[in-house]
Design a protein around this motif. Structure first.
Motif, PDB file in Angstrom:
ATOM      1  N   MET A 181      69.624  93.820 135.397  1.00 50.42           N
ATOM      2  CA  MET A 181      68.622  94.694 136.000  1.00 50.42           C
ATOM      3  C   MET A 181      68.429  94.370 137.477  1.00 50.42           C
ATOM      4  SD  MET A 181      65.932  94.789 132.832  1.00 50.42           S
ATOM      5  CE  MET A 181      64.596  95.541 133.734  1.00 50.42           C
ATOM      6  N   HIS A 182      68.388  93.094 137.819  1.00 47.41           N
ATOM      7  CA  HIS A 182      68.202  92.707 139.219  1.00 47.41           C
ATOM      8  C   HIS A 182      69.419  93.065 140.073  1.00 47.41           C
ATOM      9  CE1 HIS A 182      64.308  90.778 139.372  1.00 47.41           C
ATOM     10  NE2 HIS A 182      64.557  90.278 138.186  1.00 47.41           N
ATOM     11  N   PHE A 183      70.611  92.865 139.554  1.00 51.96           N
ATOM     12  CA  PHE A 183      71.804  93.219 140.313  1.00 51.96           C
ATOM     13  C   PHE A 183      71.906  94.728 140.534  1.00 51.96           C
ATOM     14  CE2 PHE A 183      73.784  88.996 139.497  1.00 51.96           C
ATOM     15  CZ  PHE A 183      74.041  88.702 140.828  1.00 51.96           C
ATOM     16  N   MET A 184      71.518  95.512 139.544  1.00 52.81           N
ATOM     17  CA  MET A 184      71.520  96.959 139.729  1.00 52.81           C
ATOM     18  C   MET A 184      70.579  97.357 140.859  1.00 52.81           C
ATOM     19  SD  MET A 184      71.753  98.686 135.920  1.00 52.81           S
ATOM     20  CE  MET A 184      70.010  98.594 135.762  1.00 52.81           C
ATOM     21  N   THR A 185      69.389  96.768 140.864  1.00 49.68           N
ATOM     22  CA  THR A 185      68.422  97.075 141.910  1.00 49.68           C
ATOM     23  C   THR A 185      68.914  96.598 143.267  1.00 49.68           C
ATOM     24  OG1 THR A 185      66.644  96.876 140.293  1.00 49.68           O
ATOM     25  CG2 THR A 185      66.019  96.790 142.609  1.00 49.68           C
ATOM     26  N   LEU A 186      69.503  95.413 143.311  1.00 52.18           N
ATOM     27  CA  LEU A 186      70.014  94.868 144.566  1.00 52.18           C
ATOM     28  C   LEU A 186      71.132  95.742 145.139  1.00 52.18           C
ATOM     29  CD1 LEU A 186      70.083  92.478 146.600  1.00 52.18           C
ATOM     30  CD2 LEU A 186      71.837  91.484 145.140  1.00 52.18           C
ATOM     31  N   ILE A 187      72.057  96.137 144.292  1.00 56.23           N
ATOM     32  CA  ILE A 187      73.168  96.982 144.749  1.00 56.23           C
ATOM     33  C   ILE A 187      72.656  98.344 145.196  1.00 56.23           C
ATOM     34  CG2 ILE A 187      75.219  98.219 143.948  1.00 56.23           C
ATOM     35  CD1 ILE A 187      75.846  95.710 142.254  1.00 56.23           C
ATOM     36  N   ASN A 188      71.687  98.885 144.466  1.00 58.15           N
ATOM     37  CA  ASN A 188      71.147 100.187 144.830  1.00 58.15           C
ATOM     38  C   ASN A 188      70.460 100.140 146.199  1.00 58.15           C
ATOM     39  OD1 ASN A 188      70.366 102.923 144.493  1.00 58.15           O
ATOM     40  ND2 ASN A 188      68.358 102.235 143.844  1.00 58.15           N
ATOM     41  N   THR A 189      69.693  99.093 146.473  1.00 57.68           N
ATOM     42  CA  THR A 189      68.960  99.050 147.735  1.00 57.68           C
ATOM     43  C   THR A 189      69.833  98.646 148.909  1.00 57.68           C
ATOM     44  OG1 THR A 189      68.223  96.806 147.231  1.00 57.68           O
ATOM     45  CG2 THR A 189      66.733  98.603 146.669  1.00 57.68           C
ATOM     46  N   THR A 190      70.825  97.782 148.692  1.00 58.41           N
ATOM     47  CA  THR A 190      71.625  97.304 149.816  1.00 58.41           C
ATOM     48  C   THR A 190      72.854  98.161 150.082  1.00 58.41           C
ATOM     49  OG1 THR A 190      72.797  95.760 148.375  1.00 58.41           O
ATOM     50  CG2 THR A 190      70.891  94.910 149.579  1.00 58.41           C
ATOM     51  N   LEU A 191      73.598  98.498 149.066  1.00 58.83           N
ATOM     52  CA  LEU A 191      74.843  99.240 149.269  1.00 58.83           C
ATOM     53  C   LEU A 191      74.664 100.755 149.230  1.00 58.83           C
ATOM     54  CD1 LEU A 191      77.295  97.097 147.120  1.00 58.83           C
ATOM     55  CD2 LEU A 191      76.877  96.967 149.576  1.00 58.83           C
ATOM     56  N   LEU A 192      73.764 101.226 148.398  1.00 59.13           N
ATOM     57  CA  LEU A 192      73.607 102.667 148.206  1.00 59.13           C
ATOM     58  C   LEU A 192      72.383 103.229 148.924  1.00 59.13           C
ATOM     59  CD1 LEU A 192      74.454 102.792 144.401  1.00 59.13           C
ATOM     60  CD2 LEU A 192      75.984 103.243 146.316  1.00 59.13           C
ATOM     61  N   ASP A 193      71.634 102.402 149.633  1.00 60.23           N
ATOM     62  CA  ASP A 193      70.436 102.811 150.374  1.00 60.23           C
ATOM     63  C   ASP A 193      69.418 103.548 149.509  1.00 60.23           C
ATOM     64  OD1 ASP A 193      71.307 101.709 152.791  1.00 60.23           O
ATOM     65  OD2 ASP A 193      72.484 103.513 153.247  1.00 60.23           O
ATOM     66  N   GLY A 194      69.323 103.171 148.251  1.00 65.70           N
ATOM     67  CA  GLY A 194      68.324 103.737 147.350  1.00 65.70           C
ATOM     68  C   GLY A 194      68.601 105.147 146.889  1.00 65.70           C
ATOM     69  N   GLU A 195      69.812 105.629 147.066  1.00 61.87           N
ATOM     70  CA  GLU A 195      70.143 107.003 146.680  1.00 61.87           C
ATOM     71  C   GLU A 195      70.119 107.213 145.168  1.00 61.87           C
ATOM     72  OE1 GLU A 195      73.861 108.005 148.425  1.00 61.87           O
ATOM     73  OE2 GLU A 195      73.151 107.698 150.466  1.00 61.87           O
ATOM     74  N   TRP A 196      70.358 106.176 144.414  1.00 64.85           N
ATOM     75  CA  TRP A 196      70.422 106.272 142.959  1.00 64.85           C
ATOM     76  C   TRP A 196      69.167 105.706 142.303  1.00 64.85           C
ATOM     77  CZ3 TRP A 196      74.592 108.150 140.053  1.00 64.85           C
ATOM     78  CH2 TRP A 196      75.663 108.600 140.803  1.00 64.85           C
ATOM     79  N   HIS A 197      68.041 105.774 142.976  1.00 64.03           N
ATOM     80  CA  HIS A 197      66.810 105.151 142.478  1.00 64.03           C
ATOM     81  C   HIS A 197      66.427 105.649 141.085  1.00 64.03           C
ATOM     82  CE1 HIS A 197      62.906 103.285 142.480  1.00 64.03           C
ATOM     83  NE2 HIS A 197      62.354 104.454 142.220  1.00 64.03           N
TER      84      HIS A 197
END
Length: 63
Positions: A14-30
């Motif tokens: 869960m934490h890695f998904m959130t980390l990847i979403n905020t850093t690499l995807l700029d929150g596009e897949w929130h």
């Protein structure tokens, strides 16, 4: 596997998904990340409840 190992792995995912979403995807897949995290949380709760009930039954049968 022990219960705490499985629950720890779910939290790490869960934490890695959130980390990847905020850093690499700029929150596009929130929305998707929130949905998947909620499903993983429910899986963890179900797994914990099952293990808790099994342990409680083992302890009550041994008395």
């Amino acid at each position: 596997m022990k219960t705490y190992t499985i629950l720890f792995c779910i939290i790490v995912i869960m934490h890695f998904m959130t980390l990847i979403n905020t850093t690499l995807l700029d929150g596009e897949w929130h929305g998707v990340i929130l949905w998947v995290s909620s499903i993983l949380f429910l899986v963890a709760v179900f797994f914990h409840a099952t293990e808790y009930r099994a342990r409680k039954n083992r302890n009550s049968n041994s008395k």
